[in-house]
Scaffold this motif. Sequence first.
Motif, PDB file in Angstrom:
ATOM      1  N   ALA A  58      28.180  39.631  51.187  1.00 33.83           N
ATOM      2  CA  ALA A  58      27.850  41.433  51.078  1.00 33.83           C
ATOM      3  C   ALA A  58      27.473  42.305  52.337  1.00 33.83           C
ATOM      4  O   ALA A  58      27.772  42.826  52.763  1.00 33.83           O
ATOM      5  CB  ALA A  58      27.378  41.481  49.633  1.00 33.83           C
ATOM      6  N   THR A  59      26.670  41.808  52.657  1.00 30.21           N
ATOM      7  CA  THR A  59      26.328  42.998  54.252  1.00 30.21           C
ATOM      8  C   THR A  59      27.461  42.709  55.058  1.00 30.21           C
ATOM      9  O   THR A  59      27.415  43.775  56.179  1.00 30.21           O
ATOM     10  CB  THR A  59      24.788  41.724  54.305  1.00 30.21           C
ATOM     11  N   PRO A  66      37.659  49.231  51.580  1.00 35.68           N
ATOM     12  CA  PRO A  66      37.492  48.379  50.728  1.00 35.68           C
ATOM     13  C   PRO A  66      38.892  47.967  50.103  1.00 35.68           C
ATOM     14  O   PRO A  66      38.459  46.497  49.444  1.00 35.68           O
ATOM     15  CB  PRO A  66      37.955  50.135  50.023  1.00 35.68           C
ATOM     16  N   GLN A  67      39.926  48.065  51.001  1.00 33.76           N
ATOM     17  CA  GLN A  67      40.767  47.084  51.390  1.00 33.76           C
ATOM     18  C   GLN A  67      40.323  45.648  51.233  1.00 33.76           C
ATOM     19  O   GLN A  67      41.627  44.143  50.441  1.00 33.76           O
ATOM     20  CB  GLN A  67      42.382  47.672  50.947  1.00 33.76           C
ATOM     21  N   GLN A  68      40.156  45.998  52.353  1.00 34.98           N
ATOM     22  CA  GLN A  68      39.771  44.413  52.977  1.00 34.98           C
ATOM     23  C   GLN A  68      38.732  43.822  51.975  1.00 34.98           C
ATOM     24  O   GLN A  68      38.237  42.005  52.566  1.00 34.98           O
ATOM     25  CB  GLN A  68      39.857  44.915  54.575  1.00 34.98           C
ATOM     26  N   ARG A  69      37.596  44.473  51.676  1.00 33.07           N
ATOM     27  CA  ARG A  69      36.171  44.192  51.172  1.00 33.07           C
ATOM     28  C   ARG A  69      36.841  43.824  50.130  1.00 33.07           C
ATOM     29  O   ARG A  69      36.651  42.493  49.426  1.00 33.07           O
ATOM     30  CB  ARG A  69      35.515  45.796  51.092  1.00 33.07           C
ATOM     31  N   LYS A  70      38.271  44.229  49.131  1.00 35.33           N
ATOM     32  CA  LYS A  70      38.188  43.545  47.540  1.00 35.33           C
ATOM     33  C   LYS A  70      39.202  42.114  48.636  1.00 35.33           C
ATOM     34  O   LYS A  70      38.766  40.961  47.378  1.00 35.33           O
ATOM     35  CB  LYS A  70      39.960  44.208  46.916  1.00 35.33           C
ATOM     36  N   MET A  71      40.294  41.805  49.368  1.00 31.70           N
ATOM     37  CA  MET A  71      40.546  40.883  50.149  1.00 31.70           C
ATOM     38  C   MET A  71      39.822  39.368  49.959  1.00 31.70           C
ATOM     39  O   MET A  71      39.943  38.716  49.425  1.00 31.70           O
ATOM     40  CB  MET A  71      41.126  40.819  50.739  1.00 31.70           C
ATOM     41  N   ALA A  72      38.549  40.372  50.694  1.00 32.65           N
ATOM     42  CA  ALA A  72      37.438  39.129  50.560  1.00 32.65           C
ATOM     43  C   ALA A  72      37.361  38.637  50.208  1.00 32.65           C
ATOM     44  O   ALA A  72      36.712  37.565  49.644  1.00 32.65           O
ATOM     45  CB  ALA A  72      36.847  39.614  52.514  1.00 32.65           C
ATOM     46  N   VAL A  73      36.493  39.420  49.543  1.00 32.39           N
ATOM     47  CA  VAL A  73      35.504  39.226  47.629  1.00 32.39           C
ATOM     48  C   VAL A  73      36.472  38.054  47.049  1.00 32.39           C
ATOM     49  O   VAL A  73      36.360  37.192  46.506  1.00 32.39           O
ATOM     50  CB  VAL A  73      35.046  40.329  47.339  1.00 32.39           C
ATOM     51  N   GLU A  74      38.072  38.635  46.699  1.00 36.85           N
ATOM     52  CA  GLU A  74      38.960  37.199  46.355  1.00 36.85           C
ATOM     53  C   GLU A  74      38.626  36.608  46.319  1.00 36.85           C
ATOM     54  O   GLU A  74      38.635  35.829  46.233  1.00 36.85           O
ATOM     55  CB  GLU A  74      39.884  38.019  45.866  1.00 36.85           C
ATOM     56  N   HIS A 176      35.975  37.772  38.407  1.00 36.09           N
ATOM     57  CA  HIS A 176      36.815  39.154  38.113  1.00 36.09           C
ATOM     58  C   HIS A 176      36.224  40.132  37.323  1.00 36.09           C
ATOM     59  O   HIS A 176      36.358  41.131  37.908  1.00 36.09           O
ATOM     60  CB  HIS A 176      37.742  39.016  36.503  1.00 36.09           C
ATOM     61  N   GLU A 177      34.217  40.557  36.757  1.00 36.95           N
ATOM     62  CA  GLU A 177      33.349  41.372  36.864  1.00 36.95           C
ATOM     63  C   GLU A 177      33.070  41.438  38.226  1.00 36.95           C
ATOM     64  O   GLU A 177      32.430  42.464  39.478  1.00 36.95           O
ATOM     65  CB  GLU A 177      32.402  40.952  35.543  1.00 36.95           C
ATOM     66  N   LEU A 178      33.141  40.539  38.853  1.00 38.90           N
ATOM     67  CA  LEU A 178      32.208  40.727  40.550  1.00 38.90           C
ATOM     68  C   LEU A 178      33.160  41.069  41.117  1.00 38.90           C
ATOM     69  O   LEU A 178      33.275  41.850  41.848  1.00 38.90           O
ATOM     70  CB  LEU A 178      31.729  39.340  41.089  1.00 38.90           C
ATOM     71  N   LEU A 179      34.214  41.067  40.651  1.00 34.37           N
ATOM     72  CA  LEU A 179      35.902  41.443  41.833  1.00 34.37           C
ATOM     73  C   LEU A 179      36.140  42.862  41.997  1.00 34.37           C
ATOM     74  O   LEU A 179      35.697  43.127  42.889  1.00 34.37           O
ATOM     75  CB  LEU A 179      36.436  40.992  41.555  1.00 34.37           C
ATOM     76  N   ALA A 180      35.480  43.388  40.864  1.00 31.92           N
ATOM     77  CA  ALA A 180      35.391  44.823  39.937  1.00 31.92           C
ATOM     78  C   ALA A 180      34.719  45.845  40.517  1.00 31.92           C
ATOM     79  O   ALA A 180      33.991  46.511  40.772  1.00 31.92           O
ATOM     80  CB  ALA A 180      35.702  44.622  38.175  1.00 31.92           C
ATOM     81  N   ASP A 181      33.364  44.828  39.955  1.00 32.62           N
ATOM     82  CA  ASP A 181      32.004  45.264  40.955  1.00 32.62           C
ATOM     83  C   ASP A 181      31.940  45.597  42.579  1.00 32.62           C
ATOM     84  O   ASP A 181      31.761  47.205  42.252  1.00 32.62           O
ATOM     85  CB  ASP A 181      30.852  44.355  40.839  1.00 32.62           C
ATOM     86  N   ALA A 182      32.150  44.801  43.352  1.00 27.75           N
ATOM     87  CA  ALA A 182      32.553  45.335  44.480  1.00 27.75           C
ATOM     88  C   ALA A 182      34.547  45.881  44.970  1.00 27.75           C
ATOM     89  O   ALA A 182      33.744  46.799  46.126  1.00 27.75           O
ATOM     90  CB  ALA A 182      33.470  43.412  44.732  1.00 27.75           C
ATOM     91  N   VAL A 183      35.356  45.774  44.330  1.00 28.65           N
ATOM     92  CA  VAL A 183      35.795  46.786  44.153  1.00 28.65           C
ATOM     93  C   VAL A 183      34.930  48.647  44.199  1.00 28.65           C
ATOM     94  O   VAL A 183      35.475  49.477  44.850  1.00 28.65           O
ATOM     95  CB  VAL A 183      37.308  46.806  44.112  1.00 28.65           C
TER      96      VAL A 183
END
Length: 187
Positions: A58-59, A66-74, A176-183
Amino acid sequence: MNIAEYWQYTDIVTKMLFFILIMLSIASWITGIMRIYSSFQLKKSSAQQLQLAVNDKATKLSTSAPQQRKMAVEQILLQQIARIRHSSEKGLPVLGTTAAIAPFVGLFGTVWGIFHALHSIGESGQAGLAQVAGPVGEALIMTGLGLAVAIPAVVFYNIATRLNRNTMHQANDIAHELLADAVLSAE
C-alpha cells in the motif's frame, strides 16, 4: 473362518495387496483429517492473508496513478488467491488417487484369491460347494477391504473439496472488496 486362518491360507501376493490397502487407508485417513483441519484454518486466515498482501504494497502504491494502483492491487490479490488455492489443494491427490485405485487393488486381490482357490481345488480334484465356497468367500474379503479403504478417501476428498470451494468463494469476495477499497482510496 477367523483372520489367522485366512492369513495362513493367503500367498505373498495377497499379503502384499493387503499391506498396500492398509497403507493406503492409513495415508488417506491421516491426509483427510489433516486436509480438513487445514481447510478450516485456511478459511479463517484467508481474509487476513489478502489484507496483509495489499497492506504490504500500500505505501508503494499510494503515489501511483489510480489505474496503475488498481492494476497492481489486482495482481497482488490474484497472486495471493493463487497461493491460497495451492495451499487448499495439498493432499487432495493422495485422497483422489486412493479413492480411485483402492477398489481395483481389492478387486485384483479378489481375482488373485479366486485364481489361487481354483488352483488349489484343481490340484485336490474336489470341486464341491464346500471346497469352493470357503476359498472364494475368503477372496472376496479383498474386495471389501478395497471398498473400506476407498469410501473414506472419497468422503474426505468431497468434504475437503467443498470446504476449499467455500474458502475460494470467500477469498474472491474479500479480494473484490479490497480492490474496490483500493480504487476508491486512490480517487
